[in-house]
Design a protein around this motif. Sequence first.
Motif, PDB file in Angstrom:
ATOM      1  N   VAL A   1       0.847  -1.196   0.000  1.00 36.96           N
ATOM      2  CA  VAL A   1       0.000   0.000   0.000  1.00 36.96           C
ATOM      3  C   VAL A   1       0.882   1.246   0.000  1.00 36.96           C
ATOM      4  CG1 VAL A   1      -1.840   1.243   1.181  1.00 36.96           C
ATOM      5  CG2 VAL A   1      -1.778  -1.258   1.266  1.00 36.96           C
ATOM      6  N   GLN A   2       0.580   2.173  -0.902  1.00 35.30           N
ATOM      7  CA  GLN A   2       1.341   3.426  -1.028  1.00 35.30           C
ATOM      8  C   GLN A   2       0.463   4.606  -0.651  1.00 35.30           C
ATOM      9  OE1 GLN A   2       4.556   3.737  -1.983  1.00 35.30           O
ATOM     10  NE2 GLN A   2       5.007   1.657  -2.717  1.00 35.30           N
ATOM     11  N   ASN A   3       1.107   5.643  -0.152  1.00 39.63           N
ATOM     12  CA  ASN A   3       0.422   6.893   0.180  1.00 39.63           C
ATOM     13  C   ASN A   3       1.163   8.025  -0.517  1.00 39.63           C
ATOM     14  OD1 ASN A   3      -0.992   9.020   1.224  1.00 39.63           O
ATOM     15  ND2 ASN A   3      -0.486   8.614   3.375  1.00 39.63           N
ATOM     16  N   ASP A   4       0.595   8.505  -1.644  1.00 40.15           N
ATOM     17  CA  ASP A   4       1.255   9.528  -2.458  1.00 40.15           C
ATOM     18  C   ASP A   4       2.673   9.108  -2.840  1.00 40.15           C
ATOM     19  OD1 ASP A   4      -0.938  11.224  -2.442  1.00 40.15           O
ATOM     20  OD2 ASP A   4      -0.302  12.206  -0.579  1.00 40.15           O
ATOM     21  N   GLY A   5       2.816   7.831  -3.222  1.00 37.18           N
ATOM     22  CA  GLY A   5       4.108   7.355  -3.671  1.00 37.18           C
ATOM     23  C   GLY A   5       5.023   6.879  -2.572  1.00 37.18           C
ATOM     24  N   GLU A   6       4.633   7.055  -1.308  1.00 37.78           N
ATOM     25  CA  GLU A   6       5.451   6.623  -0.181  1.00 37.78           C
ATOM     26  C   GLU A   6       4.881   5.332   0.404  1.00 37.78           C
ATOM     27  OE1 GLU A   6       8.266   8.051   0.986  1.00 37.78           O
ATOM     28  OE2 GLU A   6       8.172   9.516  -0.651  1.00 37.78           O
ATOM     29  N   TYR A   7       5.767   4.442   0.817  1.00 35.10           N
ATOM     30  CA  TYR A   7       5.338   3.180   1.398  1.00 35.10           C
ATOM     31  C   TYR A   7       4.517   3.402   2.672  1.00 35.10           C
ATOM     32  CZ  TYR A   7       5.663  -1.124   4.142  1.00 35.10           C
ATOM     33  OH  TYR A   7       5.369  -2.211   4.915  1.00 35.10           O
ATOM     34  N   ALA A   8       3.356   2.730   2.765  1.00 33.87           N
ATOM     35  CA  ALA A   8       2.488   2.878   3.932  1.00 33.87           C
ATOM     36  C   ALA A   8       2.330   1.573   4.707  1.00 33.87           C
ATOM     37  CB  ALA A   8       1.118   3.399   3.509  1.00 33.87           C
ATOM     38  N   GLY A   9       2.432   0.430   4.017  1.00 32.46           N
ATOM     39  CA  GLY A   9       2.264  -0.849   4.695  1.00 32.46           C
ATOM     40  C   GLY A   9       1.810  -1.914   3.717  1.00 32.46           C
ATOM     41  N   VAL A  10       1.236  -2.994   4.247  1.00 30.63           N
ATOM     42  CA  VAL A  10       0.760  -4.083   3.395  1.00 30.63           C
ATOM     43  C   VAL A  10      -0.637  -4.509   3.831  1.00 30.63           C
ATOM     44  CG1 VAL A  10       3.108  -4.951   3.023  1.00 30.63           C
ATOM     45  CG2 VAL A  10       1.703  -5.934   4.840  1.00 30.63           C
ATOM     46  N   ILE A  11      -1.350  -5.145   2.913  1.00 28.20           N
ATOM     47  CA  ILE A  11      -2.625  -5.788   3.231  1.00 28.20           C
ATOM     48  C   ILE A  11      -2.475  -7.259   2.863  1.00 28.20           C
ATOM     49  CG2 ILE A  11      -5.077  -5.990   2.692  1.00 28.20           C
ATOM     50  CD1 ILE A  11      -5.153  -3.042   2.090  1.00 28.20           C
ATOM     51  N   GLY A  12      -2.746  -8.142   3.812  1.00 25.88           N
ATOM     52  CA  GLY A  12      -2.671  -9.578   3.560  1.00 25.88           C
ATOM     53  C   GLY A  12      -4.050 -10.197   3.630  1.00 25.88           C
ATOM     54  N   GLU A  13      -4.137 -11.476   3.256  1.00 23.61           N
ATOM     55  CA  GLU A  13      -5.439 -12.141   3.259  1.00 23.61           C
ATOM     56  C   GLU A  13      -6.001 -12.266   4.670  1.00 23.61           C
ATOM     57  OE1 GLU A  13      -4.929 -15.909   1.435  1.00 23.61           O
ATOM     58  OE2 GLU A  13      -3.929 -16.829   3.126  1.00 23.61           O
ATOM     59  N   LYS A  14      -5.122 -12.307   5.684  1.00 23.69           N
ATOM     60  CA  LYS A  14      -5.612 -12.373   7.062  1.00 23.69           C
ATOM     61  C   LYS A  14      -6.395 -11.119   7.413  1.00 23.69           C
ATOM     62  CE  LYS A  14      -2.648 -15.479   9.719  1.00 23.69           C
ATOM     63  NZ  LYS A  14      -1.742 -15.577  10.883  1.00 23.69           N
ATOM     64  N   GLN A  15      -5.900  -9.959   6.947  1.00 23.94           N
ATOM     65  CA  GLN A  15      -6.611  -8.709   7.242  1.00 23.94           C
ATOM     66  C   GLN A  15      -8.010  -8.737   6.617  1.00 23.94           C
ATOM     67  OE1 GLN A  15      -3.122  -8.460   6.405  1.00 23.94           O
ATOM     68  NE2 GLN A  15      -2.950  -8.419   8.631  1.00 23.94           N
ATOM     69  N   LEU A  16      -8.123  -9.326   5.439  1.00 21.60           N
ATOM     70  CA  LEU A  16      -9.427  -9.381   4.785  1.00 21.60           C
ATOM     71  C   LEU A  16     -10.391 -10.303   5.521  1.00 21.60           C
ATOM     72  CD1 LEU A  16      -8.596  -9.473   0.969  1.00 21.60           C
ATOM     73  CD2 LEU A  16      -9.691  -7.647   2.239  1.00 21.60           C
ATOM     74  N   ILE A  17      -9.909 -11.489   5.907  1.00 24.14           N
ATOM     75  CA  ILE A  17     -10.813 -12.452   6.533  1.00 24.14           C
ATOM     76  C   ILE A  17     -11.189 -12.033   7.944  1.00 24.14           C
ATOM     77  CG2 ILE A  17      -9.077 -13.950   7.591  1.00 24.14           C
ATOM     78  CD1 ILE A  17     -12.310 -15.007   5.776  1.00 24.14           C
ATOM     79  N   ASN A  18     -10.337 -11.236   8.588  1.00 22.31           N
ATOM     80  CA  ASN A  18     -10.603 -10.831   9.967  1.00 22.31           C
ATOM     81  C   ASN A  18     -11.417  -9.545  10.047  1.00 22.31           C
ATOM     82  OD1 ASN A  18      -9.308 -13.000  11.085  1.00 22.31           O
ATOM     83  ND2 ASN A  18      -7.361 -11.954  11.338  1.00 22.31           N
ATOM     84  N   SER A  19     -11.995  -9.144   8.932  1.00 18.43           N
ATOM     85  CA  SER A  19     -12.746  -7.883   8.946  1.00 18.43           C
ATOM     86  C   SER A  19     -14.105  -8.051   8.274  1.00 18.43           C
ATOM     87  CB  SER A  19     -11.961  -6.791   8.206  1.00 18.43           C
ATOM     88  OG  SER A  19     -11.944  -7.062   6.816  1.00 18.43           O
ATOM     89  N   HIS A  20     -15.013  -7.165   8.651  1.00 13.00           N
ATOM     90  CA  HIS A  20     -16.314  -7.104   7.987  1.00 13.00           C
ATOM     91  C   HIS A  20     -16.447  -5.750   7.298  1.00 13.00           C
ATOM     92  CE1 HIS A  20     -17.847 -10.832   9.622  1.00 13.00           C
ATOM     93  NE2 HIS A  20     -17.519 -10.458  10.837  1.00 13.00           N
TER      94      HIS A  20
ATOM     95  N   ALA B   1      -6.651   2.030   3.339  1.00 11.75           N
ATOM     96  CA  ALA B   1      -5.920   2.469   4.529  1.00 11.75           C
ATOM     97  C   ALA B   1      -6.450   1.805   5.799  1.00 11.75           C
ATOM     98  CB  ALA B   1      -5.992   3.988   4.665  1.00 11.75           C
ATOM     99  N   ALA B   2      -7.754   1.467   5.808  1.00 14.62           N
ATOM    100  CA  ALA B   2      -8.377   0.906   7.009  1.00 14.62           C
ATOM    101  C   ALA B   2      -7.789  -0.446   7.388  1.00 14.62           C
ATOM    102  CB  ALA B   2      -9.886   0.784   6.815  1.00 14.62           C
ATOM    103  N   LEU B   3      -7.287  -1.203   6.418  1.00 19.99           N
ATOM    104  CA  LEU B   3      -6.760  -2.535   6.697  1.00 19.99           C
ATOM    105  C   LEU B   3      -5.251  -2.640   6.488  1.00 19.99           C
ATOM    106  CD1 LEU B   3      -9.411  -5.025   5.270  1.00 19.99           C
ATOM    107  CD2 LEU B   3      -9.136  -4.181   7.593  1.00 19.99           C
ATOM    108  N   THR B   4      -4.604  -1.510   6.275  1.00 21.45           N
ATOM    109  CA  THR B   4      -3.162  -1.529   6.029  1.00 21.45           C
ATOM    110  C   THR B   4      -2.390  -1.850   7.303  1.00 21.45           C
ATOM    111  OG1 THR B   4      -3.365   0.064   4.230  1.00 21.45           O
ATOM    112  CG2 THR B   4      -1.181  -0.192   5.218  1.00 21.45           C
TER     113      THR B   4
END
Length: 380
Positions: A37-56, A64-67
């Motif tokens: 995940v990038q924020n205006d070209g700067e590294y912000a973090g990652v999103i993995g499949e765990k973040q997706l399955i652990n959220s509604h 940004a909410a799951l980064t």
Amino acid sequence: MDIADIATPDFIEVDVDERLGKVRSIFERENPKAIIVQNDGEYAGVIGEKQLINSHVEDNTKAAALTQAVPKIDRHEDVREVARMLVEGNTKVAPVYEGEKQYGIITQDAILEAVLDNLDALTVEQIYTDDVVTIGERDHLGQAINRLREHGISRLPVVDSENRLAGILTTYDLVEFMVRDEGRQGKQDRRGDTDRMLDLPVYDLMTSPARTASPGESVRDAVARMFEDNIAGLVVTPEDDDGEVLGVMTKTDVLRALTYTEEEQMDVQVTNIGLLETLTRSTIVSAITEVADKYQRMNVHHAHVRFHEHKEKLRGTPLIQCQIRLRTSHGQLAGSGEGYGAEHAFHVALDKLERNVLEVKGFEADERYRGQLLRKLNEL
């Protein structure tokens, strides 16, 4: 060995403002280990499949909410240190930088492929997790999701009515099921609304038969089979494979084993280190060493401390679960506990670990006493 030749310049990235609906479609189409995940070209973090399955989270929510914050890794970092960073960051991928420029990514799989031939020195028995969490084949998917969240794990061995292995259910199975687009739904598709999905039996979604490993086989052979079958873990069963579930071995367990050292100081791995506030690694090492020293005949080869955050809070402080596992000359010993804040949870788990250590010490003392008594009786 460093990761200069292991890191790859191929990766997928999205902006922090991207819709999660599109992120989900990328996971379905490309099947990446994670997305940068990038924020205006700067590294912000990652999103993995765990973040997706652990959220509604709704599809219109921004990425940004799951980064997840994952540390940058230098392209010439030592592979053991990178393995530690991935395990402690609870991630399968991390960004790789050459100076200030992002070179690419390093993945769990890339590291394991690079060291595969060296894994024949380890056996499955030495590294698998034996405190396995299972689910019944007739239980509902909602129960399975809650169990995955509660324990912070990625797979559940599925057992039948006789508690024998029937299959396996993973977060990937759930992600794939949840992100199906409407074009793939037919008249017989039972996806329906969320409530209906959660009521489906695990049997409908599990993979059967589950891929297995035996305690005595080499980690190299087990990992090679994971790559061949494109899976991330194996259920450990007895040599005769009678369906008893002994535990689970995942690629993360193997990655963790790469960090084991032969130094005099105890090697300690901390998963989800970002949850620590007042605690430090040195404090954790000192506390565990003090407990282990209460049984001088026991040598600790490796300690793994895992923190998991629950949604519940008390005056803004989250409820944390802590699990401590020791691999020792006397087998595996563990202690777990919950508390508000990482420090509280750690000390609850540490107390249970100490009781277990002393119980083993007392048991062996009793065995020695009984042996001495029998020898004396035989002399009469």
